[in-house]
Design a protein around this motif. Structure first.
Motif, PDB file in Angstrom:
ATOM      1  N   LEU A   3       0.829  -1.216   0.000  1.00  0.00           N
ATOM      2  CA  LEU A   3       0.000   0.000   0.000  1.00  0.00           C
ATOM      3  C   LEU A   3       0.856   1.257   0.000  1.00  0.00           C
ATOM      4  CD1 LEU A   3      -2.961  -0.841   2.409  1.00  0.00           C
ATOM      5  CD2 LEU A   3      -2.836  -1.036  -0.078  1.00  0.00           C
ATOM      6  N   SER A   4       1.966   1.232   0.715  1.00  0.00           N
ATOM      7  CA  SER A   4       2.837   2.403   0.769  1.00  0.00           C
ATOM      8  C   SER A   4       3.383   2.740  -0.608  1.00  0.00           C
ATOM      9  CB  SER A   4       3.987   2.148   1.747  1.00  0.00           C
ATOM     10  OG  SER A   4       4.854   3.267   1.810  1.00  0.00           O
ATOM     11  N   ARG A   5       3.837   1.737  -1.324  1.00  0.00           N
ATOM     12  CA  ARG A   5       4.410   1.977  -2.649  1.00  0.00           C
ATOM     13  C   ARG A   5       3.316   2.305  -3.667  1.00  0.00           C
ATOM     14  NH1 ARG A   5       8.522  -2.885  -3.651  1.00  0.00           N
ATOM     15  NH2 ARG A   5       8.711  -1.805  -5.674  1.00  0.00           N
ATOM     16  N   ALA A   6       2.159   1.676  -3.531  1.00  0.00           N
ATOM     17  CA  ALA A   6       1.047   2.011  -4.425  1.00  0.00           C
ATOM     18  C   ALA A   6       0.574   3.441  -4.202  1.00  0.00           C
ATOM     19  CB  ALA A   6      -0.101   1.032  -4.202  1.00  0.00           C
ATOM     20  N   ASN A   7       0.630   3.895  -2.956  1.00  0.00           N
ATOM     21  CA  ASN A   7       0.263   5.278  -2.641  1.00  0.00           C
ATOM     22  C   ASN A   7       1.183   6.255  -3.367  1.00  0.00           C
ATOM     23  OD1 ASN A   7      -0.922   7.501  -0.932  1.00  0.00           O
ATOM     24  ND2 ASN A   7       1.166   7.534  -0.135  1.00  0.00           N
ATOM     25  N   ASP A   8       2.491   6.017  -3.279  1.00  0.00           N
ATOM     26  CA  ASP A   8       3.437   6.903  -3.954  1.00  0.00           C
ATOM     27  C   ASP A   8       3.269   6.835  -5.470  1.00  0.00           C
ATOM     28  OD1 ASP A   8       4.460   7.693  -1.529  1.00  0.00           O
ATOM     29  OD2 ASP A   8       6.120   6.278  -1.551  1.00  0.00           O
ATOM     30  N   LEU A   9       2.927   5.650  -5.988  1.00  0.00           N
ATOM     31  CA  LEU A   9       2.709   5.508  -7.425  1.00  0.00           C
ATOM     32  C   LEU A   9       1.515   6.339  -7.875  1.00  0.00           C
ATOM     33  CD1 LEU A   9       3.294   4.105 -10.136  1.00  0.00           C
ATOM     34  CD2 LEU A   9       1.826   2.223  -9.376  1.00  0.00           C
ATOM     35  N   LEU A  10       0.415   6.278  -7.120  1.00  0.00           N
ATOM     36  CA  LEU A  10      -0.778   7.036  -7.491  1.00  0.00           C
ATOM     37  C   LEU A  10      -0.517   8.533  -7.421  1.00  0.00           C
ATOM     38  CD1 LEU A  10      -3.703   6.942  -8.369  1.00  0.00           C
ATOM     39  CD2 LEU A  10      -4.373   6.768  -5.955  1.00  0.00           C
ATOM     40  N   ILE A  11       0.240   8.974  -6.432  1.00  0.00           N
ATOM     41  CA  ILE A  11       0.578  10.399  -6.330  1.00  0.00           C
ATOM     42  C   ILE A  11       1.419  10.830  -7.522  1.00  0.00           C
ATOM     43  CG2 ILE A  11       1.966  12.043  -5.021  1.00  0.00           C
ATOM     44  CD1 ILE A  11       0.957  10.707  -2.471  1.00  0.00           C
ATOM     45  N   SER A  12       2.338   9.987  -7.948  1.00  0.00           N
ATOM     46  CA  SER A  12       3.195  10.339  -9.085  1.00  0.00           C
ATOM     47  C   SER A  12       2.411  10.468 -10.386  1.00  0.00           C
ATOM     48  CB  SER A  12       4.303   9.290  -9.261  1.00  0.00           C
ATOM     49  OG  SER A  12       3.773   8.065  -9.750  1.00  0.00           O
ATOM     50  N   MET A  13       1.241   9.818 -10.452  1.00  0.00           N
ATOM     51  CA  MET A  13       0.402   9.903 -11.649  1.00  0.00           C
ATOM     52  C   MET A  13      -0.335  11.229 -11.739  1.00  0.00           C
ATOM     53  SD  MET A  13      -1.108   6.025 -11.384  1.00  0.00           S
ATOM     54  CE  MET A  13      -2.569   6.431 -12.335  1.00  0.00           C
ATOM     55  N   ASP A  14      -0.387  11.977 -10.629  1.00  0.00           N
ATOM     56  CA  ASP A  14      -1.042  13.289 -10.594  1.00  0.00           C
ATOM     57  C   ASP A  14      -2.468  13.211 -11.143  1.00  0.00           C
ATOM     58  OD1 ASP A  14      -1.201  15.991 -10.011  1.00  0.00           O
ATOM     59  OD2 ASP A  14      -0.502  16.613 -11.994  1.00  0.00           O
ATOM     60  N   SER A  15      -3.196  12.199 -10.684  1.00  0.00           N
ATOM     61  CA  SER A  15      -4.553  11.985 -11.201  1.00  0.00           C
ATOM     62  C   SER A  15      -5.597  12.856 -10.510  1.00  0.00           C
ATOM     63  CB  SER A  15      -4.951  10.526 -11.007  1.00  0.00           C
ATOM     64  OG  SER A  15      -5.080  10.221  -9.625  1.00  0.00           O
ATOM     65  N   ARG A  16      -5.258  13.396  -9.348  1.00  0.00           N
ATOM     66  CA  ARG A  16      -6.182  14.185  -8.530  1.00  0.00           C
ATOM     67  C   ARG A  16      -7.385  13.351  -8.072  1.00  0.00           C
ATOM     68  NH1 ARG A  16      -6.718  19.519 -12.182  1.00  0.00           N
ATOM     69  NH2 ARG A  16      -6.865  17.881 -13.747  1.00  0.00           N
ATOM     70  N   ARG A  17      -7.235  12.057  -8.082  1.00  0.00           N
ATOM     71  CA  ARG A  17      -8.240  11.148  -7.535  1.00  0.00           C
ATOM     72  C   ARG A  17      -7.571  10.327  -6.444  1.00  0.00           C
ATOM     73  NH1 ARG A  17     -13.265   9.995 -10.829  1.00  0.00           N
ATOM     74  NH2 ARG A  17     -13.181  11.567 -12.465  1.00  0.00           N
ATOM     75  N   PHE A  18      -8.334   9.949  -5.432  1.00  0.00           N
ATOM     76  CA  PHE A  18      -7.782   9.088  -4.390  1.00  0.00           C
ATOM     77  C   PHE A  18      -8.515   7.748  -4.412  1.00  0.00           C
ATOM     78  CE2 PHE A  18     -11.211  11.417  -2.265  1.00  0.00           C
ATOM     79  CZ  PHE A  18     -11.913  10.391  -1.648  1.00  0.00           C
TER      80      PHE A  18
END
Length: 277
Positions: free
Chosen positions: A127-142
């Protein structure tokens, strides 16, 4: 005397022309909506797994229901896959929104979880690494998520969650509870960088079930989440001996009680004595 048509009153030809225009516009909108629904259904088929892993003593089943408005697709997902060390992993979560963009991001998060788990299957690290991955995508969705890893050699079910509702367990002795880590878990994925997610453990012994749900199952207008979770627990206690497919369908019906307007997804793991070490 010659009767004259009142000024401004449309003729029959005018009415027929306007009716034709409205009919053509309605047909165009219907075709556009049909195309959107077909796209949504195709996305859903491609983004959710066609089957879940099954082990001796552990069987899995899942169900999904779209939101009651908008397209028949959304950000809820479930997944299950085998790992190289013989363990299996499961995830269930919900990307903010229920539109094609939410579905696309859901697919990326689901694949990202799989990719991370191939190198480190610890649920908290995944989850920690997936969190950083999603932030790097700059999707503005959580996204909220629960990630599980089951080790058939020990019967240990390790789990971590990111802003997600607790999982519920019940056994053949009538006992039940929530699968939670030592605290409230971590924040949703894609909100804050560098987050850590505590890992809890639940040993699967005897006969029992573990159920993961999204908030669309247990929360709705004037229906608090605590009441929804209690209803899920009641179904598990009453139907603990049922096949996982039957249980998953029963749990999805809880969403109808809440009057939900969100997507709803359910993942059920049923275990028995055959996997005890």
């Amino acid at each position: 005397m010659i009767r004259r048509r009142p000024a401004g009153r449309p003729s029959a030809d005018d009415l027929l022309t306007e009716l034709g225009r409205l009919t053509a516009s309605a047909l165009e909108q219907t075709e556009a909506q049909r195309a959107r629904v077909e796209l949504a259904e195709a996305l859903q088929r491609e983004l959710l797994p066609s089957a879940l892993p099954q082990l001796p003593g552990l069987r899995a089943a899942a169900r999904y229901a779209p939101a009651r408005h908008g397209l028949s697709v959304g950000g809820d997902w479930y997944d299950g896959f085998r790992l190289a060390d013989g363990s299996v992993a499961f995830s269930l979560g919900d990307v903010q929104g229920h539109d094609v963009e939410a579905a696309a991001i859901m697919g990326q998060v689901r694949v990202g979880l799989r990719a991370v788990a191939t190198t480190d299957a610890d649920p908290g690290e995944v989850l920690s690494r997936a969190n950083d991955l999603l932030i790097s995508m700059d999707s503005r969705r959580f996204a909220t998520c629960t990630f599980l890893r089951y080790d058939p050699a020990t019967g240990d079910l390790s789990h971590a969650r990111a802003g997600h509702v607790p999982s519920i367990w019940a056994d053949g002795e009538g006992r039940w509870g929530q699968c939670t880590a030592d605290d409230e878990g971590g924040p949703p994925l894609g909100v804050l960088p560098g987050q850590r997610y505590p890992v809890g453990h639940h040993r699967l012994t005897g006969t029992g079930v573990v159920a993961l749900v999204t908030d669309g199952v247990v929360e709705g207008p004037e229906f608090p989440i605590e009441a929804g979770l209690e209803r899920v627990a009641a179904v598990l206690r009453e139907r603990v001996a049922d096949e996982p497919e039957v249980l998953a369908a029963e749990l999805l019906e809880v969403a109808d009680l809440t009057g939900h307007t969100d997507d709803a997804a359910v993942l059920v793991l049923r275990h028995d004595d055959r996997h005890d070490p």
